[in-house]
Design a protein around this motif. Sequence first.
Motif, short mmCIF file in Angstrom:
data_model
loop_
_atom_site.label_atom_id
_atom_site.label_comp_id
_atom_site.label_asym_id
_atom_site.label_seq_id
_atom_site.Cartn_x
_atom_site.Cartn_y
_atom_site.Cartn_z
N ARG A 1 -16.97 -12.06 35.17
CA ARG A 1 -16.04 -12.48 34.12
C ARG A 1 -15.50 -13.88 34.45
O ARG A 1 -15.20 -14.19 35.60
N ASN A 2 -15.40 -14.71 33.42
CA ASN A 2 -14.87 -16.06 33.58
C ASN A 2 -13.38 -15.99 33.92
O ASN A 2 -12.59 -15.46 33.13
N PRO A 3 -12.97 -16.48 35.08
CA PRO A 3 -11.55 -16.36 35.47
C PRO A 3 -10.62 -17.12 34.53
O PRO A 3 -9.44 -16.78 34.40
N ASN A 4 -11.15 -18.14 33.84
CA ASN A 4 -10.31 -18.93 32.93
C ASN A 4 -10.31 -18.38 31.51
O ASN A 4 -9.43 -18.70 30.71
N ASP A 5 -11.31 -17.56 31.19
CA ASP A 5 -11.40 -16.95 29.87
C ASP A 5 -11.98 -15.55 30.03
O ASP A 5 -13.20 -15.37 30.00
N PRO A 6 -11.13 -14.54 30.23
CA PRO A 6 -11.61 -13.17 30.51
C PRO A 6 -12.48 -12.58 29.42
O PRO A 6 -13.17 -11.59 29.66
N SER A 7 -12.50 -13.18 28.24
CA SER A 7 -13.36 -12.66 27.17
C SER A 7 -14.81 -13.10 27.36
O SER A 7 -15.72 -12.60 26.69
N MET A 8 -15.04 -14.05 28.26
CA MET A 8 -16.38 -14.60 28.48
C MET A 8 -17.00 -14.02 29.75
O MET A 8 -16.33 -13.87 30.77
N LEU A 9 -18.29 -13.68 29.66
CA LEU A 9 -19.05 -13.22 30.82
C LEU A 9 -20.13 -14.24 31.15
O LEU A 9 -20.64 -14.94 30.27
N GLY A 10 -20.47 -14.30 32.41
CA GLY A 10 -21.53 -15.20 32.84
C GLY A 10 -22.42 -14.54 33.88
O GLY A 10 -22.09 -13.48 34.42
N LEU A 11 -23.57 -15.16 34.15
CA LEU A 11 -24.49 -14.67 35.18
C LEU A 11 -24.42 -15.61 36.37
O LEU A 11 -24.80 -16.79 36.27
N ARG A 12 -23.88 -15.10 37.49
CA ARG A 12 -23.71 -15.92 38.69
C ARG A 12 -25.02 -15.99 39.47
O ARG A 12 -25.70 -14.99 39.69
N ASN A 13 -25.37 -17.19 39.90
CA ASN A 13 -26.59 -17.43 40.66
C ASN A 13 -26.36 -17.02 42.12
O ASN A 13 -25.58 -17.66 42.83
N LEU A 14 -27.06 -15.97 42.56
CA LEU A 14 -26.93 -15.49 43.94
C LEU A 14 -28.08 -15.97 44.82
O LEU A 14 -28.18 -15.56 45.98
N THR A 15 -28.94 -16.83 44.28
CA THR A 15 -30.06 -17.34 45.07
C THR A 15 -29.67 -18.62 45.78
O THR A 15 -28.53 -19.10 45.65
N GLU A 16 -30.61 -19.18 46.51
CA GLU A 16 -30.35 -20.43 47.23
C GLU A 16 -30.89 -21.64 46.48
O GLU A 16 -30.82 -22.77 46.97
N LEU A 17 -31.44 -21.42 45.27
CA LEU A 17 -32.00 -22.51 44.48
C LEU A 17 -31.28 -22.59 43.14
O LEU A 17 -30.79 -21.57 42.62
N PRO A 18 -31.22 -23.78 42.52
CA PRO A 18 -30.55 -23.90 41.22
C PRO A 18 -31.39 -23.30 40.10
O PRO A 18 -32.62 -23.25 40.17
N TRP A 19 -30.72 -22.81 39.07
CA TRP A 19 -31.35 -22.40 37.82
C TRP A 19 -31.19 -23.53 36.80
O TRP A 19 -30.35 -24.42 36.97
N ILE A 20 -31.98 -23.45 35.74
CA ILE A 20 -31.87 -24.42 34.65
C ILE A 20 -31.51 -23.65 33.38
O ILE A 20 -32.16 -22.66 33.03
N VAL A 21 -30.46 -24.11 32.67
CA VAL A 21 -30.01 -23.42 31.47
C VAL A 21 -29.90 -24.41 30.31
O VAL A 21 -29.59 -25.59 30.50
N SER A 22 -30.19 -23.92 29.11
CA SER A 22 -29.96 -24.69 27.89
C SER A 22 -29.36 -23.76 26.85
O SER A 22 -29.47 -22.53 26.95
N PHE A 23 -28.74 -24.34 25.82
CA PHE A 23 -28.05 -23.54 24.81
C PHE A 23 -28.47 -23.96 23.40
O PHE A 23 -27.70 -24.48 22.62
N GLY A 24 -29.74 -23.76 23.10
CA GLY A 24 -30.23 -24.03 21.75
C GLY A 24 -30.42 -25.49 21.45
O GLY A 24 -30.57 -25.87 20.28
N ASP A 25 -30.41 -26.35 22.43
CA ASP A 25 -30.65 -27.77 22.22
C ASP A 25 -31.57 -28.28 23.34
O ASP A 25 -32.07 -27.51 24.15
N ASP A 26 -31.80 -29.55 23.38
CA ASP A 26 -32.70 -30.11 24.38
C ASP A 26 -31.98 -30.46 25.68
O ASP A 26 -32.60 -30.93 26.64
N VAL A 27 -30.68 -30.23 25.72
CA VAL A 27 -29.91 -30.57 26.91
C VAL A 27 -30.03 -29.44 27.95
O VAL A 27 -29.75 -28.28 27.64
N GLN A 28 -30.47 -29.79 29.12
CA GLN A 28 -30.61 -28.82 30.20
C GLN A 28 -29.59 -29.11 31.29
O GLN A 28 -29.31 -30.27 31.60
#
Length: 444
Positions: free
Chosen positions: A388-415
Amino acid sequence: MSLKLGDVVRARVSGNELTVKKKLGEGTQGVAYLVEAPDGQEVVKWYFRTQATADQREAIERLVNRGKPRGGGGERFVWPKDIVTSSGDTATFGYLMPVIDTSRFVELNAIQAKRHPQPNIPELCRISYNIADSFSDLHLSGYCYRDISLGNLLFDPRTGEVLICDNDNVGIDRQSESAILGTPEFMAPEVIRGEETPSTITDQHSLAVLLFNLWMWHHPFHGIKEYQIRSWDIPAKTKIYGTEPVFIFDPEDASNRLPDEPGYITALKRWKICPPSLKKAFTTSFTRGLREPGSRVTEGNWKAIFSSLHDNRLKCGGCGAINLWSEGIHMMQCWNCDEGIAIPMRIVINNGMTRSALLVDEGRNVFVRHVRPTEEQRSKEPIGEIVRNPNDPSMLGLRNLTELPWIVSFGDDVQKEVPPGRSAPLNRSMQLNLGSGASASIEH
């Protein structure tokens, strides 16, 4: 000759002397005794003379020399440790195995008799997964079990841990012979008909029957055909299990439906609340799988089903009962109180081989098996956690537990990068690259 209290027998490989302390039980092949060894108590299964054949001894020696199956699943087998002999009776022998804590590990019939509490649904998923995992490792190690049955299965209803006993009939698949073909209720039809000998393929049928019994508390072929039989003899069993097997819930053949009798009500009730993915696997096993042995549900398939069901458990907001969600379910009613259950959004993970759906719930994990399904050694290692997002409890996120970065985008070309320890917000437009060719998105 049976052993007497105080008799001393000897383990062949270790040379240890073992003193008989107590008779534990008796079966069709021999008697089990508690013995005192130099390093503690163990168990000896001592064969009746009629069962103490040269072939049986050779089979036990092979199991002792080759050792238990590889992998974590192999550790659940209570494996023969040594050949045991007696100077007072050279016509027979036994084998040594570890002591089982029977106050903790129980058979299903003890649960059904209410001598022990039922496992709850998450534990039943764990029990089923562990059984499939064990037989997977057994078969991958070149063995076939031959005599899968409820009598050989023990489990801890509180933790889901499993032990598999009576392994002296295990053989090398398609190579070693055995006088034991199995327990009729669990034997594959082709074995009962005398067309095949036990193998990993016939084990798959027996495994499906075992799992069906665990979930339905009933046999898949015990319907009106079995109910109408008055003499439950060998010809009757051959008919029901071998020559005319019909699944009680066969969607196309209603000739063996459950009779309207009290003894069959439990199976009907449990089938009604069975998750669709599990119903489908049982139906495949006991329809097409009867006719086409090569199309039977594999151990890997069972593992995937029970992992997914365990991942996707939902608590009823009304009564607190645990329900199981599987893909294809769009509306749910609690099996216990009939209250409607809202189905949350889902993380869908594609890894190029499989597709996994995971209900979004705080504290739930994405595991290595979701991303790299062939990596058995690390399959249960978490790579992501829903937080849960500590600043906005209504929002959930997926925390990266690996040692490498993930890449995310939200319906646009920005990664954007999601560094280790940071979280990607979970919303409908999210597209997340988890590495290793795996990606995650959100469905509702």
